[in-house]
Design a protein around this motif. Structure first.
Motif, PDB file in Angstrom:
ATOM      1  N   UNK A 102       1.082  -1.691  -0.069  1.00 18.38           N
ATOM      2  CA  UNK A 102      -0.245  -0.145   0.252  1.00 18.38           C
ATOM      3  C   UNK A 102       1.058   1.379  -0.321  1.00 18.38           C
ATOM      4  N   UNK A 103       1.514   1.486   0.469  1.00 22.48           N
ATOM      5  CA  UNK A 103       2.542   2.578   0.858  1.00 22.48           C
ATOM      6  C   UNK A 103       3.778   2.546  -0.396  1.00 22.48           C
ATOM      7  N   UNK A 104       4.588   1.129  -0.766  1.00 27.11           N
ATOM      8  CA  UNK A 104       4.860   1.750  -2.111  1.00 27.11           C
ATOM      9  C   UNK A 104       4.203   2.213  -2.993  1.00 27.11           C
ATOM     10  N   UNK A 105       2.768   1.727  -3.531  1.00 31.07           N
ATOM     11  CA  UNK A 105       1.280   2.020  -5.001  1.00 31.07           C
ATOM     12  C   UNK A 105       1.241   3.516  -4.442  1.00 31.07           C
ATOM     13  N   UNK A 106       1.084   4.157  -3.086  1.00 28.74           N
ATOM     14  CA  UNK A 106       1.104   5.396  -3.000  1.00 28.74           C
ATOM     15  C   UNK A 106       2.146   5.956  -3.312  1.00 28.74           C
ATOM     16  N   UNK A 107       3.274   5.903  -2.594  1.00 26.26           N
ATOM     17  CA  UNK A 107       4.913   6.414  -3.848  1.00 26.26           C
ATOM     18  C   UNK A 107       4.700   6.513  -4.732  1.00 26.26           C
ATOM     19  N   UNK A 108       4.475   4.887  -5.202  1.00 28.17           N
ATOM     20  CA  UNK A 108       4.568   5.195  -7.037  1.00 28.17           C
ATOM     21  C   UNK A 108       3.763   6.092  -7.807  1.00 28.17           C
ATOM     22  N   UNK A 109       2.396   6.163  -6.821  1.00 28.68           N
ATOM     23  CA  UNK A 109       1.168   7.082  -7.351  1.00 28.68           C
ATOM     24  C   UNK A 109       1.986   8.785  -7.996  1.00 28.68           C
ATOM     25  N   UNK A 110       2.335   9.025  -6.850  1.00 31.59           N
ATOM     26  CA  UNK A 110       3.495   9.810  -6.681  1.00 31.59           C
ATOM     27  C   UNK A 110       4.572  10.449  -7.018  1.00 31.59           C
ATOM     28  N   UNK A 111       5.165   9.442  -7.760  1.00 36.94           N
ATOM     29  CA  UNK A 111       5.793   9.357  -8.307  1.00 36.94           C
ATOM     30  C   UNK A 111       6.260   9.709  -9.874  1.00 36.94           C
ATOM     31  N   UNK A 112       7.442  10.122 -11.003  1.00 35.40           N
ATOM     32  CA  UNK A 112       7.125  10.465 -12.472  1.00 35.40           C
ATOM     33  C   UNK A 112       7.752   9.502 -13.479  1.00 35.40           C
ATOM     34  N   UNK A 185      10.567  12.282  -5.361  1.00 35.24           N
ATOM     35  CA  UNK A 185      11.359  13.658  -4.706  1.00 35.24           C
ATOM     36  C   UNK A 185      11.367  12.850  -3.812  1.00 35.24           C
ATOM     37  N   UNK A 186      12.166  14.262  -3.425  1.00 36.82           N
ATOM     38  CA  UNK A 186      12.554  14.288  -2.140  1.00 36.82           C
ATOM     39  C   UNK A 186      11.475  14.216  -0.957  1.00 36.82           C
ATOM     40  N   UNK A 187      10.311  15.508  -1.567  1.00 37.95           N
ATOM     41  CA  UNK A 187       9.220  15.549  -0.408  1.00 37.95           C
ATOM     42  C   UNK A 187       8.585  14.247  -0.436  1.00 37.95           C
ATOM     43  N   UNK A 188       8.288  13.645  -0.795  1.00 37.66           N
ATOM     44  CA  UNK A 188       7.699  12.517  -1.864  1.00 37.66           C
ATOM     45  C   UNK A 188       8.120  11.107  -0.483  1.00 37.66           C
ATOM     46  N   UNK A 191       7.723  12.260   3.511  1.00 38.34           N
ATOM     47  CA  UNK A 191       6.433  11.863   4.188  1.00 38.34           C
ATOM     48  C   UNK A 191       6.239  10.379   4.269  1.00 38.34           C
ATOM     49  N   UNK A 192       7.569   9.718   4.031  1.00 41.72           N
ATOM     50  CA  UNK A 192       7.125   8.231   4.528  1.00 41.72           C
ATOM     51  C   UNK A 192       8.134   8.166   5.211  1.00 41.72           C
TER      52      UNK A 192
END
Length: 222
Positions: A102-112, A185-188, A191-192
């Protein structure tokens, strides 16, 4: 097959591994042939219809490897399977191994996602950096003063120092073969890191290992 098993193994429902492992391990080499294991296949089809997102996608991944028409279960099945493959790749990276899907999914969704062709320069020494790159496909050369220090492949990452300091890149990153990268990104990341402080310790270990390795290579090349 390895991605499918790894995806299922990362789930809390460990009871799924035992019945599904024989299906993968006995997967035939011939195209479009399904293993004759009725009980396991029945369970697999039932799991593919479950409401649990990760279990369902894990089962669909197995079915795809068995040449089953997964789009019969879900229209976007192939896209979900591809995304699961990326998430399992992220989970195999030591820096992210403690994070949940779940965490990885949210990180991936905010990544590019970024794609490059051979000889492209991702960044140069002295550039300001605010992101980490994970290699999904292809190879990257880390270059210092014209010398290739290391060639990184899929599952490797680079640029991690930018996650905890607002400094400049210490080397060039040059594309060796056409590649696909995931940019975090750094801010993402921060956050985790607030939720999973151990990731900072893993990052420090990774940075120390990278610095020691590069220093050793620079000493040899002098």
């Amino acid at each position: 097959r390895e991605n499918a098993l790894e995806a299922l193994a990362s789930l809390p429902h460990q009871f799924l591994i035992k019945p599904l492992s024989p299906i993968l391990n006995n997967h035939p080499n011939t195209q479009n042939q399904i293993v004759s294991l009725p009980q396991q296949m029945t369970m697999l089809h039932e799991i593919a219809l479950t409401s649990d997102n990760w279990i369902r996608i894990g089962a669909l991944s197995v079915l795809k490897n068995l040449n089953c028409p997964v789009t019969l279960y879900e229209e976007n099945a192939l896209k979900e399977i591809e995304r699961m493959s990326i998430l399992t790749l992220l989970k195999s990276v030591p820096l992210f191994s403690e994070l949940s899907l779940d965490d990885l999914s949210e990180i991936e969704s905010q990544a590019k996602y970024q794609t490059f062709i051979a000889e492209d320069i991702i960044f140069k020494r002295g550039d300001v950096g605010r992101e980490l790159f994970i290699i999904i496909e292809g190879e990257i050369d880390i270059v210092y003063e014209g010398r290739i220090l290391v060639t990184l492949k899929a599952g490797s990452y680079f640029g991690e120092m930018a996650l905890i300091e607002n400094g400049t890149r210490s080397a060039d990153a040059v594309v060796r073969t056409n590649c696909k990268l995931l940019c975090i990104y750094q801010h993402v990341f921060i956050q985790y890191a607030m939720k999973n402080p151990t990731i900072l310790l893993d990052l420090c270990r990774s940075m120390s290992k990278t610095i020691n390795s590069l220093n050793a290579k620079l000493s040899v090349s002098k």
